[in-house]
Design an enzyme around this catalytic site. Sequence first.
Site, PDB file in Angstrom:
ATOM      1  CB  CYS A  97      -0.907  -0.038   1.191  1.00  0.00           C
ATOM      2  SG  CYS A  97      -2.246  -1.310   1.128  1.00  0.00           S
ATOM      3  CE1 TYR A 173      -1.213   7.714  -6.949  1.00  0.00           C
ATOM      4  CE2 TYR A 173      -3.041   7.608  -8.332  1.00  0.00           C
ATOM      5  CZ  TYR A 173      -2.446   7.307  -7.291  1.00  0.00           C
ATOM      6  OH  TYR A 173      -2.990   6.591  -6.207  1.00  0.00           O
ATOM      7  CB  THR A 208      -6.602   7.590   2.968  1.00  0.00           C
ATOM      8  OG1 THR A 208      -5.958   8.189   1.705  1.00  0.00           O
ATOM      9  CG2 THR A 208      -7.122   6.292   2.751  1.00  0.00           C
TER      10      THR A 208
HETATM   11  N1  LIG Z   1      -6.716   7.183  -0.927  1.00  0.00           N
HETATM   12  C1  LIG Z   1      -7.238   7.095  -2.294  1.00  0.00           C
HETATM   13  O1  LIG Z   1      -8.195   7.655  -2.629  1.00  0.00           O
HETATM   14  C2  LIG Z   1      -6.476   6.096  -3.170  1.00  0.00           C
HETATM   15  C3  LIG Z   1      -7.192   5.754  -4.503  1.00  0.00           C
HETATM   16  C4  LIG Z   1      -6.340   4.857  -5.316  1.00  0.00           C
HETATM   17  C5  LIG Z   1      -5.269   4.369  -4.942  1.00  0.00           C
HETATM   18  N2  LIG Z   1      -4.660   4.768  -3.449  1.00  0.00           N
HETATM   19  C6  LIG Z   1      -3.383   3.848  -3.553  1.00  0.00           C
HETATM   20  O2  LIG Z   1      -3.467   3.320  -2.186  1.00  0.00           O
HETATM   21  C7  LIG Z   1      -2.210   3.246  -1.438  1.00  0.00           C
HETATM   22  C8  LIG Z   1      -2.301   3.596   0.067  1.00  0.00           C
HETATM   23  O3  LIG Z   1      -2.563   5.289   0.188  1.00  0.00           O
HETATM   24  P1  LIG Z   1      -3.565   5.913   1.040  1.00  0.00           P
HETATM   25  O4  LIG Z   1      -4.698   6.362   0.565  1.00  0.00           O
HETATM   26  O5  LIG Z   1      -3.763   4.874   2.333  1.00  0.00           O
HETATM   27  O6  LIG Z   1      -2.619   6.949   1.468  1.00  0.00           O
HETATM   28  P2  LIG Z   1      -1.666   7.359   2.782  1.00  0.00           P
HETATM   29  O7  LIG Z   1      -1.006   8.557   2.416  1.00  0.00           O
HETATM   30  O8  LIG Z   1      -2.559   7.396   4.017  1.00  0.00           O
HETATM   31  O9  LIG Z   1      -0.739   6.294   2.865  1.00  0.00           O
HETATM   32  C9  LIG Z   1       0.448   5.892   2.186  1.00  0.00           C
HETATM   33  C10 LIG Z   1       1.481   5.208   3.031  1.00  0.00           C
HETATM   34  O10 LIG Z   1       2.669   5.142   2.376  1.00  0.00           O
HETATM   35  C11 LIG Z   1       3.916   5.549   3.048  1.00  0.00           C
HETATM   36  N3  LIG Z   1       4.664   5.792   2.049  1.00  0.00           N
HETATM   37  C12 LIG Z   1       5.046   6.722   1.064  1.00  0.00           C
HETATM   38  N4  LIG Z   1       6.272   6.811   0.393  1.00  0.00           N
HETATM   39  C13 LIG Z   1       6.717   5.637   1.104  1.00  0.00           C
HETATM   40  C14 LIG Z   1       8.174   5.060   0.927  1.00  0.00           C
HETATM   41  N5  LIG Z   1       8.878   5.633   0.046  1.00  0.00           N
HETATM   42  N6  LIG Z   1       8.623   4.020   1.629  1.00  0.00           N
HETATM   43  C15 LIG Z   1       7.557   3.473   2.468  1.00  0.00           C
HETATM   44  N7  LIG Z   1       6.221   4.055   2.962  1.00  0.00           N
HETATM   45  C16 LIG Z   1       5.935   4.995   2.120  1.00  0.00           C
HETATM   46  C17 LIG Z   1       3.361   6.971   3.739  1.00  0.00           C
HETATM   47  O11 LIG Z   1       4.225   7.037   4.945  1.00  0.00           O
HETATM   48  C18 LIG Z   1       2.221   6.399   4.123  1.00  0.00           C
HETATM   49  O12 LIG Z   1       1.844   5.770   5.548  1.00  0.00           O
HETATM   50  C19 LIG Z   1      -1.294   4.164  -2.184  1.00  0.00           C
HETATM   51  O13 LIG Z   1      -0.432   3.169  -3.165  1.00  0.00           O
HETATM   52  C20 LIG Z   1      -1.927   4.960  -2.979  1.00  0.00           C
HETATM   53  O14 LIG Z   1      -2.000   5.333  -4.391  1.00  0.00           O
HETATM   54  C21 LIG Z   1      -5.328   5.747  -2.901  1.00  0.00           C
END
Ligand SMILES: NC(=O)c1ccc[n+]([C@@H]2O[C@H](COP(=O)([O-])OP(=O)(O)OC[C@H]3O[C@@H](n4cnc5c(N)ncnc54)[C@H](O)[C@@H]3O)[C@@H](O)[C@H]2O)c1
Length: 267
Positions: A97, A173, A208
């Site tokens: 994630c 992205y 999130t």
């Molecule tokens: N929230 C949304 O609407 C959404 C939609 C589609 C996809 N996503 C994907 O879901 C996944 C989780 O996102 P989220 O919404 O929970 O965001 P979030 O920002 O709450 O969590 C992302 C986490 O990744 C960690 N992170 C970032 N870069 C890092 C690195 N280099 N090494 C280790 N950890 C790292 C951050 O510290 C954070 O804890 C991501 O891949 C995001 O692209 C999210």
Amino acid sequence: MSFAQKTAVAQVRTGLWGAGMNIKGLAALVTGGGSGLGLATAQALVRAGAKVAVLDRDVGGFDGLGFVCDVTSEASVSAAIAGAEAAHGVARIVVNCAGVPGGMRLVGRDGPVDMARFAQVINVNLLGTVSVMTKAAARMMAADVLGADGARGIVINTASITAYEGQVGQGAYVASKGAIVALTLQAAREFAAKGVRVMAIAPGLFATPMASEVPPEVVEAITSDAIFPRRFGQPDDFANMVLAIIANPMLNGEVIRLDAGVRLRAR
Ligand SMILES: NC(=O)c1ccc[n+]([C@@H]2O[C@H](COP(=O)([O-])OP(=O)(O)OC[C@H]3O[C@@H](n4cnc5c(N)ncnc54)[C@H](O)[C@@H]3O)[C@@H](O)[C@H]2O)c1
């Protein structure tokens, strides 16, 4: 009874037909488990009885084994996987994630995109995922079979619906998530001989910290364009999808959209 039914009964009797992986007692790794979708997943896996280790730059709110890890650093990833294995055994469940947003136009007011910024998004979202997936899958492949079907484990990566419906200003992205989609079938085919499944989830808009950066008018557009329900996805909706995928041995090499049926506008 038809031939197919007789075969199915025989497979169940001989244990060749798996009932899915029983999560209880299995070791799991969740990258990005300090926040958002990863945190909800880590917590759900703990509730389901898994031994969970979180790998994150900031292990944040997870109340369990956490490794401060940058997924773009191979040394950091290897050290965290080894540390988690020492504590919990070989991880049989890996959920990637960790990710970053990456708003930037391919050609903006200042000219063509800054390739260093573009590469940074690819580094975290794509290369970070590949690094964790391959290092963890290699350990799974060397481990004992877990039971029926010859299963050894599963990797679940996080894509995004933007992989299919790229929005203006989201090139880096979109490219990173499109590659996650493309790799799902490819990796599943490579890992199949060793009983490791590979799946991906393509979320729509989820509530999130990452989504707090999305402008309110875009949030309004995405939620109102959903078929049903017209709301943010909740992190637990994502975590429940992860549990369902793990439980169902027939899911492999596929990307599941988790988006209430929304189709994105151009911007
Ligand atoms: N929230 C949304 O609407 C959404 C939609 C589609 C996809 N996503 C994907 O879901 C996944 C989780 O996102 P989220 O919404 O929970 O965001 P979030 O920002 O709450 O969590 C992302 C986490 O990744 C960690 N992170 C970032 N870069 C890092 C690195 N280099 N090494 C280790 N950890 C790292 C951050 O510290 C954070 O804890 C991501 O891949 C995001 O692209 C999210």
